[in-house]
Motif scaffolding. Structure first.
Motif, PDB file in Angstrom:
ATOM      1  N   ASP A   1      32.520  28.605  37.595  1.00  0.00           N
ATOM      2  CA  ASP A   1      32.217  30.211  38.425  1.00  0.00           C
ATOM      3  C   ASP A   1      33.294  30.551  39.057  1.00  0.00           C
ATOM      4  O   ASP A   1      34.021  29.860  39.519  1.00  0.00           O
ATOM      5  CB  ASP A   1      30.791  29.740  39.439  1.00  0.00           C
TER       6      ASP A   1
ATOM      7  N   LEU B   1      29.962  28.541  45.809  1.00  0.00           N
ATOM      8  CA  LEU B   1      28.691  28.535  45.223  1.00  0.00           C
ATOM      9  C   LEU B   1      28.668  27.052  44.288  1.00  0.00           C
ATOM     10  O   LEU B   1      27.506  26.464  44.274  1.00  0.00           O
ATOM     11  CB  LEU B   1      28.294  29.685  44.360  1.00  0.00           C
TER      12      LEU B   1
ATOM     13  N   GLY C   1      36.581  29.570  38.039  1.00  0.00           N
ATOM     14  CA  GLY C   1      37.418  30.302  36.996  1.00  0.00           C
ATOM     15  C   GLY C   1      36.560  31.628  36.682  1.00  0.00           C
ATOM     16  O   GLY C   1      35.304  31.798  37.135  1.00  0.00           O
TER      17      GLY C   1
ATOM     18  N   MET D   1      34.875  33.993  33.625  1.00  0.00           N
ATOM     19  CA  MET D   1      34.205  33.683  32.459  1.00  0.00           C
ATOM     20  C   MET D   1      35.058  34.400  31.113  1.00  0.00           C
ATOM     21  O   MET D   1      34.963  34.037  29.908  1.00  0.00           O
ATOM     22  CB  MET D   1      32.855  34.273  32.131  1.00  0.00           C
TER      23      MET D   1
ATOM     24  N   HIS E   1      28.447  40.761  34.284  1.00  0.00           N
ATOM     25  CA  HIS E   1      29.475  40.847  35.310  1.00  0.00           C
ATOM     26  C   HIS E   1      30.979  40.448  34.487  1.00  0.00           C
ATOM     27  O   HIS E   1      31.755  40.217  34.770  1.00  0.00           O
ATOM     28  CB  HIS E   1      29.222  39.879  36.399  1.00  0.00           C
TER      29      HIS E   1
END
Ligand SMILES: C[S@@+](CC[C@H](N)C(=O)[O-])C[C@H]1O[C@@H](n2cnc3c(N)ncnc32)[C@H](O)[C@@H]1O
Length: 257
Positions: free
Chosen positions: A105, A110, A127, A129, A150
């Protein structure tokens, strides 16, 4: 009071949050998008899972379980949960596929928060995606829940997924979809665009974040474009499975081999 299209904001704080969250939308330079996305998800994560479960009438759990099933059968190796956030997809993946799940993520906060609810054994990596810090053929499968919108761009993302998935491995990406059709889909579309952000706010959520969600879903490429991008990246057995009232879509594909 803000009088922009779609309705007035109830207060100045909501208007300002809407402006900050909008920086995370596609079309902005990534240097502005990335911190805006990270900040927004970190702000809303306390309520996010509870609220999404209520707004989807508990169906989100069924969708995640369906995603895990869609990845079978698999070659040996771990599974990557892409944009894992607070880890809502991890347990369905571990339970169904019985193998280690690596979490990635944008937000370290988170990923840490997820550890409060997950059993040990799901390593976390901060990181992006679209630029995965993994060697070729690292994973038996890549799974993603509610984050395709996103990405920096689907063409490059799907090529990156094809690179890190082993031959014979699969990808499954679940995301919201703006309902298109007539009849009941048209009613749902109205609900999605106009009612959902207000309802989320009524239930204690961040209305500005839900407006951003609606805008980002609306900006996703069409089904035909997504399917063509998967095939162009080298995947086969590509499928788009619609969920209830056309409100979600599960993209599934296999790397040949
Ligand atoms: C809507 S949440 C989904 C979380 C989880 N996958 C689920 O199923 O509930 C979106 C997540 O995507 C992450 N994210 C957004 N853009 C990202 C990117 N470019 N690379 C990695 N993670 C990203 C956010 O930090 C957030 O945790």
């Amino acid at each position: 009071m803000d009088q922009r299209k779609g309705g007035a904001y109830p207060d100045e704080a909501t208007r300002q949050r809407a402006g900050r969250h909008a920086e995370g939308l596609a079309g902005r330079p990534w240097e502005r998008r990335a911190p805006a996305l990270r900040r927004m998800f970190e702000e809303i994560s306390g309520d996010y899972d509870r609220l999404n479960s209520r707004l989807s009438l508990g169906l989100d759990r069924r969708w995640r379980a369906g995603l895990a099933r869609a990845l079978e059968p698999l070659p040996p190796g771990p599974v990557l949960d892409l944009a894992s956030g607070t880890g809502a997809l991890v347990s369905p993946l571990v339970q169904r596929l019985q193998r280690p799940v690596v979490r990635l993520d944008l937000s370290a906060a988170l990923l840490r928060r997820a550890e409060e609810r997950l059993a040990p054994g799901s390593p976390a990596i901060v990181g992006e995606m679209d630029r995965l810090p993994f060697r070729d053929d690292s994973f038996a499968a890549v799974a993603q829940g509610f984050a395709l919108r996103h990405s920096r761009g689907c063409d490059a993302l799907f090529r990156e997924l094809h690179r890190v998935v082993k031959p014979g491995g699969r990808v499954a990406l679940l995301d919201m979809r703006l309902p298109l059709g007539g009849g009941i889909e048209a009613v749902y579309r109205l609900y999605f665009r106009r009612v959902l952000p207000r309802l989320a706010s009524f239930l204690g959520g961040d209305r500005a974040a839900y407006e951003m969600m609606v805008a980002s879903v609306a900006a996703l490429p069409t089904e035909a474009v997504l399917m063509a991008a998967l095939r162009d990246a080298g995947f086969v057995e590509t499928e788009s499975r619609p969920g209830i009232l056309g409100s979600v879509r599960l993209l599934v594909a296999r790397r040949p081999g």
